[in-house]
Each structure stands twice: as C-alpha cells, then as structure tokens.
Design a protein around this motif. Structure first.
Motif, PDB file in Angstrom:
ATOM      1  N   VAL A  74       0.807  -1.216   0.000  1.00 65.98           N
ATOM      2  CA  VAL A  74       0.000   0.000   0.000  1.00 65.98           C
ATOM      3  C   VAL A  74       0.841   1.268   0.000  1.00 65.98           C
ATOM      4  N   GLY A  75       1.891   1.304   0.695  1.00 69.98           N
ATOM      5  CA  GLY A  75       2.671   2.528   0.790  1.00 69.98           C
ATOM      6  C   GLY A  75       2.118   3.441   1.874  1.00 69.98           C
ATOM      7  N   GLU A  76       2.540   4.694   1.829  1.00 71.35           N
ATOM      8  CA  GLU A  76       2.156   5.652   2.864  1.00 71.35           C
ATOM      9  C   GLU A  76       0.807   6.298   2.527  1.00 71.35           C
ATOM     10  N   TYR A  77       0.010   6.548   3.549  1.00 74.69           N
ATOM     11  CA  TYR A  77      -1.273   7.234   3.374  1.00 74.69           C
ATOM     12  C   TYR A  77      -1.530   8.086   4.614  1.00 74.69           C
ATOM     13  N   ASN A  78      -2.257   9.166   4.414  1.00 78.48           N
ATOM     14  CA  ASN A  78      -2.576  10.090   5.504  1.00 78.48           C
ATOM     15  C   ASN A  78      -4.041  10.488   5.418  1.00 78.48           C
ATOM     16  N   SER A  79      -4.617  10.832   6.554  1.00 79.66           N
ATOM     17  CA  SER A  79      -6.003  11.300   6.557  1.00 79.66           C
ATOM     18  C   SER A  79      -6.026  12.823   6.644  1.00 79.66           C
ATOM     19  N   ASN A  80      -7.121  13.395   6.154  1.00 75.19           N
ATOM     20  CA  ASN A  80      -7.312  14.837   6.214  1.00 75.19           C
ATOM     21  C   ASN A  80      -8.776  15.073   6.582  1.00 75.19           C
ATOM     22  N   TRP A  81      -9.037  15.270   7.879  1.00 78.81           N
ATOM     23  CA  TRP A  81     -10.398  15.425   8.376  1.00 78.81           C
ATOM     24  C   TRP A  81     -11.111  16.579   7.685  1.00 78.81           C
ATOM     25  N   TYR A  82     -10.451  17.700   7.538  1.00 79.72           N
ATOM     26  CA  TYR A  82     -11.062  18.876   6.908  1.00 79.72           C
ATOM     27  C   TYR A  82     -11.518  18.538   5.493  1.00 79.72           C
ATOM     28  N   ASP A  83     -10.681  17.865   4.738  1.00 79.36           N
ATOM     29  CA  ASP A  83     -11.023  17.505   3.364  1.00 79.36           C
ATOM     30  C   ASP A  83     -12.208  16.527   3.328  1.00 79.36           C
ATOM     31  N   LEU A  84     -12.255  15.598   4.278  1.00 77.92           N
ATOM     32  CA  LEU A  84     -13.379  14.667   4.350  1.00 77.92           C
ATOM     33  C   LEU A  84     -14.689  15.425   4.586  1.00 77.92           C
ATOM     34  N   ILE A  85     -14.684  16.384   5.483  1.00 78.63           N
ATOM     35  CA  ILE A  85     -15.889  17.164   5.776  1.00 78.63           C
ATOM     36  C   ILE A  85     -16.296  17.995   4.560  1.00 78.63           C
ATOM     37  N   VAL A  86     -15.350  18.604   3.880  1.00 81.17           N
ATOM     38  CA  VAL A  86     -15.653  19.382   2.673  1.00 81.17           C
ATOM     39  C   VAL A  86     -16.292  18.491   1.617  1.00 81.17           C
ATOM     40  N   LYS A  87     -15.729  17.312   1.404  1.00 83.85           N
ATOM     41  CA  LYS A  87     -16.264  16.399   0.383  1.00 83.85           C
ATOM     42  C   LYS A  87     -17.627  15.846   0.791  1.00 83.85           C
ATOM     43  N   LYS A  88     -17.821  15.575   2.078  1.00 83.69           N
ATOM     44  CA  LYS A  88     -19.131  15.137   2.568  1.00 83.69           C
ATOM     45  C   LYS A  88     -20.169  16.217   2.303  1.00 83.69           C
ATOM     46  N   ASN A  89     -19.838  17.450   2.641  1.00 86.66           N
ATOM     47  CA  ASN A  89     -20.771  18.564   2.433  1.00 86.66           C
ATOM     48  C   ASN A  89     -21.073  18.783   0.955  1.00 86.66           C
ATOM     49  N   LYS A  90     -20.075  18.595   0.108  1.00 87.68           N
ATOM     50  CA  LYS A  90     -20.292  18.725  -1.333  1.00 87.68           C
ATOM     51  C   LYS A  90     -21.284  17.670  -1.819  1.00 87.68           C
ATOM     52  N   GLU A  91     -21.158  16.455  -1.324  1.00 88.87           N
ATOM     53  CA  GLU A  91     -22.087  15.389  -1.707  1.00 88.87           C
ATOM     54  C   GLU A  91     -23.492  15.676  -1.192  1.00 88.87           C
ATOM     55  N   LEU A  92     -23.614  16.196   0.026  1.00 89.71           N
ATOM     56  CA  LEU A  92     -24.931  16.531   0.557  1.00 89.71           C
ATOM     57  C   LEU A  92     -25.568  17.665  -0.238  1.00 89.71           C
ATOM     58  N   ASP A  93     -24.778  18.640  -0.659  1.00 88.77           N
ATOM     59  CA  ASP A  93     -25.302  19.709  -1.524  1.00 88.77           C
ATOM     60  C   ASP A  93     -25.814  19.134  -2.836  1.00 88.77           C
ATOM     61  N   ARG A  94     -25.098  18.164  -3.391  1.00 89.08           N
ATOM     62  CA  ARG A  94     -25.526  17.528  -4.641  1.00 89.08           C
ATOM     63  C   ARG A  94     -26.847  16.788  -4.442  1.00 89.08           C
ATOM     64  N   LEU A  95     -26.953  16.058  -3.342  1.00 89.45           N
ATOM     65  CA  LEU A  95     -28.182  15.311  -3.065  1.00 89.45           C
ATOM     66  C   LEU A  95     -29.360  16.245  -2.822  1.00 89.45           C
ATOM     67  N   GLN A  96     -29.116  17.372  -2.172  1.00 88.30           N
ATOM     68  CA  GLN A  96     -30.181  18.358  -1.962  1.00 88.30           C
ATOM     69  C   GLN A  96     -30.701  18.859  -3.300  1.00 88.30           C
ATOM     70  N   ARG A  97     -29.799  19.107  -4.243  1.00 88.60           N
ATOM     71  CA  ARG A  97     -30.221  19.545  -5.580  1.00 88.60           C
ATOM     72  C   ARG A  97     -31.009  18.449  -6.290  1.00 88.60           C
ATOM     73  N   VAL A  98     -30.602  17.199  -6.106  1.00 90.77           N
ATOM     74  CA  VAL A  98     -31.326  16.073  -6.703  1.00 90.77           C
ATOM     75  C   VAL A  98     -32.761  16.051  -6.179  1.00 90.77           C
ATOM     76  N   TYR A  99     -32.937  16.166  -4.858  1.00 86.65           N
ATOM     77  CA  TYR A  99     -34.279  16.148  -4.279  1.00 86.65           C
ATOM     78  C   TYR A  99     -35.108  17.334  -4.761  1.00 86.65           C
ATOM     79  N   LYS A 100     -34.508  18.494  -4.816  1.00 83.79           N
ATOM     80  CA  LYS A 100     -35.236  19.675  -5.297  1.00 83.79           C
ATOM     81  C   LYS A 100     -35.682  19.459  -6.739  1.00 83.79           C
ATOM     82  N   ASN A 101     -34.800  18.947  -7.570  1.00 84.03           N
ATOM     83  CA  ASN A 101     -35.150  18.694  -8.976  1.00 84.03           C
ATOM     84  C   ASN A 101     -36.213  17.613  -9.111  1.00 84.03           C
ATOM     85  N   LEU A 102     -36.164  16.581  -8.264  1.00 87.70           N
ATOM     86  CA  LEU A 102     -37.207  15.552  -8.288  1.00 87.70           C
ATOM     87  C   LEU A 102     -38.582  16.169  -8.039  1.00 87.70           C
ATOM     88  N   ILE A 103     -38.649  17.064  -7.082  1.00 86.77           N
ATOM     89  CA  ILE A 103     -39.912  17.724  -6.748  1.00 86.77           C
ATOM     90  C   ILE A 103     -40.386  18.580  -7.917  1.00 86.77           C
TER      91      ILE A 103
END
Length: 162
Positions: A74-103
């Motif tokens: 595998v090699g070396e790997y590191n975590s980045n909590w801030y980046d995980l939260i940003v990407k989670k929020n980006k996905e939730l924003d996308r899903l919110q748009r999906v629900y709005k468009n469905l309606i």
C-alpha cells in the motif's frame, strides 16, 4: 363545493414527503411541497448518508491494514479530516439539488419556507420574500422530528446531526 389551490399540500421534503408528492403529481394531483430547510430531509442530509460517508472515511486505515495481510503493497497514506468534511458537504449539496429537482420535475410547486397548519385545509407559508395562505383538499405533515438532549452531567459536550 370547495375550491382549493391544490389537491395536496405536503409539509416536509424529506424522503417520505418528496415521494408522496411525486407519486400524487404523477397521478395528476396538483401538488405543493413546503420545506423550511433543504429538500432531502434528515436521512439524506443529516443522518444516513453523512454517517455512511464519515464511517467509510474513518474505516479506511483499518481496511488498508487488512489489505497488507493479503499481499497488497500500500505505501504511505494520511487522513485529512477537513477535506473529508468538505467532500461530505459537497455530496450533501448535490443530493439536496437532486431532491429539489425531483420535486420540481414531477410538476409540484415548491415553497422554500415554513408551513403552519391554520385550518383543516389551509397552510400559512412563510418564505424569504413572501407570506401567503395556500389551500388543499388534503394536507400531509411529513416534517420528521427534532433531536433532544437529555439532561446529565456532560451533556454540554453533545452534538446532534443538525
């Protein structure tokens, strides 16, 4: 005979409210959805989906360690909590748009504001730029619930999904 603005008003655009509104509209019902927050609801925006994204991110290191036992280099790997939260929020924003468009694409009217039941057939809607009363033959209240923190020493350190 009563004359109403809609056949159905749904207060709450979570999974249940959105599905109900879409199905009703697909059968020809003139439908309105009132949502005070973002379409998607608790499961999609505060519970199930963000939980899964965060758990997957938190278990990655354990999975990599397991992979080492199965001949993966595998090699070396590191975590980045801030980046995980940003990407989670980006996905939730996308899903919110999906629900709005469905309606909207199902033919429902979406009121982005608070709905207050004022009679058997009327809802007072408070949006950012307007207040109005809308009426319907049927009204569904699908607003979910609100979290509650029980009192005990240390509860000031609790957080909720909001």
């Amino acid at each position: 005979m009563n004359s109403f603005d809609y056949d159905l008003i749904v207060i709450g655009a979570g999974s249940g409210g959105t599905r109900t509104a879409r199905i009703a509209a697909s059968y020809g019902a003139k439908t309105a959805v009132v949502e005070a927050d973002r379409p998607g609801g608790t499961c999609v925006l505060r519970g199930c989906i963000p939980k899964k994204l965060l758990i997957y991110g938190s278990e990655f290191s354990k999975n990599v360690e397991d992979a080492l036992g199965y001949c993966w280099d595998v090699g070396e790997y590191n975590s980045n909590w801030y980046d995980l939260i940003v990407k989670k929020n980006k996905e939730l924003d996308r899903l919110q748009r999906v629900y709005k468009n469905l309606i909207l694409k199902s033919g429902c009217n979406l009121f982005e504001g608070y709905g207050k039941l004022i009679s058997e057939n009327q809802v007072h809607v408070t949006c950012k730029k307007e207040e109005k009363v809308i009426s319907a033959k049927k009204i569904l209240i699908a607003v979910g619930g609100k979290s509650f923190f029980p009192y005990f020493d240390g509860n000031q350190f609790m957080i909720n999904s909001d």
